[in-house]
Structure formats: C-alpha cells, structure tokens
Design a protein around this motif. Structure first.
Motif, short mmCIF file in Angstrom:
data_model
loop_
_atom_site.label_atom_id
_atom_site.label_comp_id
_atom_site.label_asym_id
_atom_site.label_seq_id
_atom_site.Cartn_x
_atom_site.Cartn_y
_atom_site.Cartn_z
N LEU A 292 2.72 10.15 -8.03
CA LEU A 292 2.43 9.25 -9.15
C LEU A 292 1.26 9.77 -9.99
CD1 LEU A 292 2.85 5.75 -7.46
CD2 LEU A 292 4.24 6.68 -9.33
N TRP A 293 0.26 10.31 -9.31
CA TRP A 293 -0.90 10.86 -10.03
C TRP A 293 -0.49 12.06 -10.87
CZ3 TRP A 293 -3.34 15.68 -9.63
CH2 TRP A 293 -4.53 15.79 -10.35
N ILE A 294 0.34 12.94 -10.30
CA ILE A 294 0.83 14.10 -11.06
C ILE A 294 1.63 13.63 -12.28
CG2 ILE A 294 2.37 16.10 -11.01
CD1 ILE A 294 1.63 16.46 -8.07
N GLU B 262 0.86 -1.19 0.00
CA GLU B 262 0.00 0.00 0.00
C GLU B 262 0.90 1.24 0.00
OE1 GLU B 262 -3.50 2.16 2.66
OE2 GLU B 262 -2.79 0.15 3.17
N LEU B 263 0.74 2.04 -1.00
CA LEU B 263 1.63 3.19 -1.16
C LEU B 263 1.25 4.33 -0.21
CD1 LEU B 263 1.90 3.33 -5.05
CD2 LEU B 263 3.47 2.28 -3.42
N PRO B 264 2.26 5.06 0.29
CA PRO B 264 1.98 6.23 1.13
C PRO B 264 1.21 7.29 0.35
CG PRO B 264 4.28 5.56 1.33
CD PRO B 264 3.69 4.77 0.20
N PHE B 265 0.55 8.16 1.09
CA PHE B 265 -0.32 9.18 0.49
C PHE B 265 0.44 10.09 -0.47
CE2 PHE B 265 -2.08 13.54 0.78
CZ PHE B 265 -3.30 13.31 0.16
N LEU C 187 10.04 16.51 0.46
CA LEU C 187 8.81 15.72 0.43
C LEU C 187 8.88 14.64 -0.63
CD1 LEU C 187 6.00 15.63 1.76
CD2 LEU C 187 5.18 17.12 -0.06
N PHE C 188 9.48 14.99 -1.76
CA PHE C 188 9.64 14.01 -2.84
C PHE C 188 10.53 12.85 -2.39
CE2 PHE C 188 12.51 12.55 -6.19
CZ PHE C 188 11.60 11.98 -7.07
N VAL C 189 11.67 13.16 -1.78
CA VAL C 189 12.60 12.12 -1.32
C VAL C 189 11.94 11.25 -0.25
CG1 VAL C 189 14.79 11.71 -0.12
CG2 VAL C 189 14.64 13.50 -1.87
N ILE C 190 11.22 11.88 0.67
CA ILE C 190 10.55 11.11 1.73
C ILE C 190 9.51 10.18 1.14
CG2 ILE C 190 8.96 11.32 3.68
CD1 ILE C 190 10.48 13.89 4.45
N SER C 191 8.76 10.68 0.13
CA SER C 191 7.73 9.82 -0.47
C SER C 191 8.34 8.61 -1.16
CB SER C 191 6.90 10.64 -1.47
OG SER C 191 7.69 11.02 -2.59
N VAL C 192 9.51 8.79 -1.80
CA VAL C 192 10.20 7.67 -2.45
C VAL C 192 10.69 6.67 -1.41
CG1 VAL C 192 12.20 7.02 -3.83
CG2 VAL C 192 10.84 9.01 -4.48
N ILE C 193 11.33 7.18 -0.35
CA ILE C 193 11.88 6.30 0.69
C ILE C 193 10.77 5.51 1.37
CG2 ILE C 193 13.06 6.26 2.93
CD1 ILE C 193 14.71 8.65 1.95
N LEU C 194 9.66 6.20 1.71
CA LEU C 194 8.54 5.51 2.35
C LEU C 194 7.95 4.44 1.44
CD1 LEU C 194 6.66 8.48 4.09
CD2 LEU C 194 8.01 6.69 5.18
N ALA C 195 7.89 4.74 0.13
CA ALA C 195 7.36 3.75 -0.81
C ALA C 195 8.25 2.52 -0.87
CB ALA C 195 7.22 4.38 -2.19
#
Length: 409
Positions: A218-220, A209-212, A391-399
C-alpha cells in the motif's frame, strides 16, 4: 602517470589544445598521431587541470561501428588479393557503399586523393575526421612495411569479425532476461498502483490491523500514485548523469574496478580482456610488427582501465630486454595457459600464432561459462518474479482474512 599539456594540429591545419595523462612524452606523441593530430608543442603540466587519458579519443573524432569497419576491411582485402591497386579498391568501395553519407564512406573518399598523391593508406586514415582504432592503423602500417597489405587486411577482418560476433552473442543472450525483468517490474508496479489500492476502502472500513507486507504494498502504491512523475524524472536524470559520468576517464575507471570486483562475472570480464590483448598482439606480430610495438598497440584495445595500466607496464620491461613470458608472470593474474604457451612460442619462434591460439582457447572458456551463467539467469528471474507475485497474493489474502475477522468479531 604524468600530465602533459599539448598543442597539435589536424590534417586540415585546425588547432587542438588540451591535456593528456601518459607515462611519458613519447606516449603522448604516439596517441596524438594515432588520432590524426600532429604535435606542435608538448610540455609536462603540474597545474592539476582536467585531462584525458592517453587511451581516450580527442574531441571531434567520431567512432566507427565495428561491423561497418569489418565489412569495409573484408571487401578491401578481397580486392587487394584480386590484384586491384589501393586507390581503385577504395574508389570501388566508395561507389558501391550502401550510404554515401556514412562517416566511413566519406572518410575513405577524402583519403583517395591523398593516396594518389603518394601518401600511404595508414597515414591517410590517421588524418580522417573519424577514429580508426590504433591497432587497426598499426596493422595496416605493418602490412605496408612488409609489402603485404592484403594479408594485413585479412587478419584485421578476421579479428573484427570475431569481435563483432562475440558482442552479438552477449547481446542476444541478455535480451530474454532483460525483457523478463522489465515485464516483471512493470507487473509489480501495476499491482501496487491499481490493484491493492482498490482494496483500501474495504480494509479501512473493517478497522482491521493490516499485515506487514500489505502495508508495504500500500505504501509503494501511495508513493507511485502521488510522486510517480517526480520519481520518473529523478530516475531519468540519474541515468543521464550516470551515462555522462561513466563516459569520462574517471567514470570508466570506477566502472571497470566495480565490474572486475564482482564475483564470477569479474573474472570472466578479466579473461575476456586478456584474450582480446593476446589476439591483438598475435595479429600485430603476424602482420610484421616487433613485439614492443605490438604490445603497445594491443594495450589500446583493452577496455578495463586497471588491467590496461597493468599490461602497459610490460612495455618498459620489454624495453629493458626481458622475456615476454617472464613479464607476464611478474604481472600476476594471467591464466596459466597464457604463460605456458607464450614460453613455447618464444622457444619455437611461433609466438604470433600461439598467442592467437591462446586467445581462442580463453574465449571458448569464457563463452562456455557466460552461456551457462545466462542460461541460469532466465530461470533465476522467473523464480524472483514468482516469489514477488506470490508475496503479493499472500498479502492480499491475509488482508482480506484480517478484515473478515474484524467484521465478524
């Protein structure tokens, strides 16, 4: 304001018809003459047809870059001060002009013959096919009336030089933040389109399940990849429509109201407009114009529609004989220094000088605050860029962590 229909002709006899919004018929006549047209018929119109304001230039008149007008006026004033007559001065400027095809050089060249036939410089420039500012013509006319055109040209060149320098300072201060914003936006779009989608196969096969925030990026990326060209066309069309709208009287009024309503920036814009009004009024008074005519022409240099209408109401009060300082108090929103120095100027007979000094003080204050604001703009944009990239880096790491947890579990 009332709406008038007009029928006028230019210096070559070409007819121009249209509609103007103005306080009265005299204002319509004044505007038409300032644009080089000679009124033939003016009537009040109640049909509701589209019109232009009395501060809008008529179709067919080209606008002169202020820097070009400043250079011409400075050289012209120097030649007059050296004892050269008007036609010879103009001929020298035409012959030494960098571009013989420039609208200003061509307009001056066509004016020389009319001046040699006995026409005044101000009247000749009114008939030109380019637009000279109303205050510029009025100042030249005042110099002709008092017999000191060289002094009027010097005052105009000083005023134009200051105006050009202030505009250049504002442009220079905004270059760095604009480039920084463009780079930041391009970088984030690049990440959304090319970087994050490259992780999509790995993330989908993991079944995690991908983080918010990852979902948002990804949607953008999907939107930009699939509909990027449509969005680009839409944005370009929106920009063109906005430019055309804000070029109309209604658009200028909307934009002016919006800018003046902004916190901090709105007050700086208002002060800058008030300084321009004071400086122009003072320069015209110094050039020999009476106060009523100076205020009337100074209102034309105010770009804010709402502020210009407010200042224009001062003309009727002046016609009734009221003191200028009392009128400024009644208008409201004027800096205290404007009111106090205007009172001193009326009492000492030095209103022209004190209005220009007042403008200088306000401009220094506006420039100081604007520089402080723009100096904070760069670091502010840098912080926003840092937050976006973080925010971009955090979203990648969390994913990636979510995918690893799904695989090993």
């Amino acid at each position: 304001m009332l709406r008038f229909s007009f029928n006028a002709v230019d210096g070559e006899g070409k007819q121009q018809k249209g509609y103007l919004d103005a306080e009265n018929e005299a204002r319509v006549v004044e505007h038409l003459r300032a644009q080089g047209f000679f009124p033939v018929e003016i009537r009040e119109d109640k049909t509701g047809r589209q019109s232009v304001t009395a501060n809008t230039r008529l179709r067919g008149k080209k606008k002169i870059p202020l820097a070009d007008l400043r250079d011409f006026t400075k050289s012209f004033g120097f030649l007059l001060s050296s004892g050269v007559d008007i036609p010879t001065s103009l001929k020298l400027l035409v012959d030494t002009g960098e571009s013989a095809k420039s609208p200003l050089v061509q307009a001056i060249e066509r004016s020389i013959d009319r001046i040699r036939k006995g026409e005044s410089l101000s009247a000749s420039l009114l008939k030109a096919d380019i637009e000279f500012p109303g205050f510029y013509i009025s100042m030249l006319k005042a110099g002709e009336l008092v017999g000191d055109l060289a002094q009027s040209a010097k005052l105009l060149s000083d005023y134009l030089d200051l105006t050009v320098k202030n505009r250049e300072k504002i442009k220079s201060a905004l270059i760095y933040p604009a480039i920084l914003s463009a780079v930041a936006f391009s970088t984030l779009i690049f990440f959304c389109i090319f970087v994050i989608p490259s992780f999509r196969p790995f993330l989908e096969t993991s079944g995690a399940e991908l983080p918010f925030f990852t979902e948002i990026f990804l949607w953008i990326g999907d939107v930009m990849s699939n509909y990027g060209m449509y969005l680009l066309v839409f944005i370009m069309a929106l920009i063109l429509i906005s430019i055309r709208f804000f070029a109309t009287p209604r658009g200028k009024e909307v934009l002016s109201t919006f800018l003046l309503g902004l916190p901090v920036i709105g007050r700086l814009i208002e002060k800058s407009e008030i300084a321009r009004f004071c400086r122009t009024t003072g320069a015209l008074l110094h050039g020999g114009l009476p106060l009523l005519e100076a205020v009337t022409n100074a209102c034309d240099v105010v770009q804010s529609t709402s502020l210009r209408l407010k200042l224009s109401s001062a003309k009727e009060e002046l016609r009734r004989g009221r003191k200028f300082s009392d009128i400024l108090i009644k208008l409201g929103g004027m800096p205290n220094i404007v009111i106090e120095l205007t009172k001193v100027g009326e009492a000492t007979g030095r209103l022209a000088y004190l209005l220009q000094d007042t403008a200088g003080l306000i401009e220094e204050d506006v420039q100081r605050k604007a520089e402080r604001l723009t100096s904070l703009l760069g670091p502010g944009i840098t912080v926003v860029i840092g937050l976006g990239i973080g925010l971009f880096v955090i979203s990648v790491i969390l994913a990636i962590y979510s995918a690893n947890d799904a695989i090993f579990l």
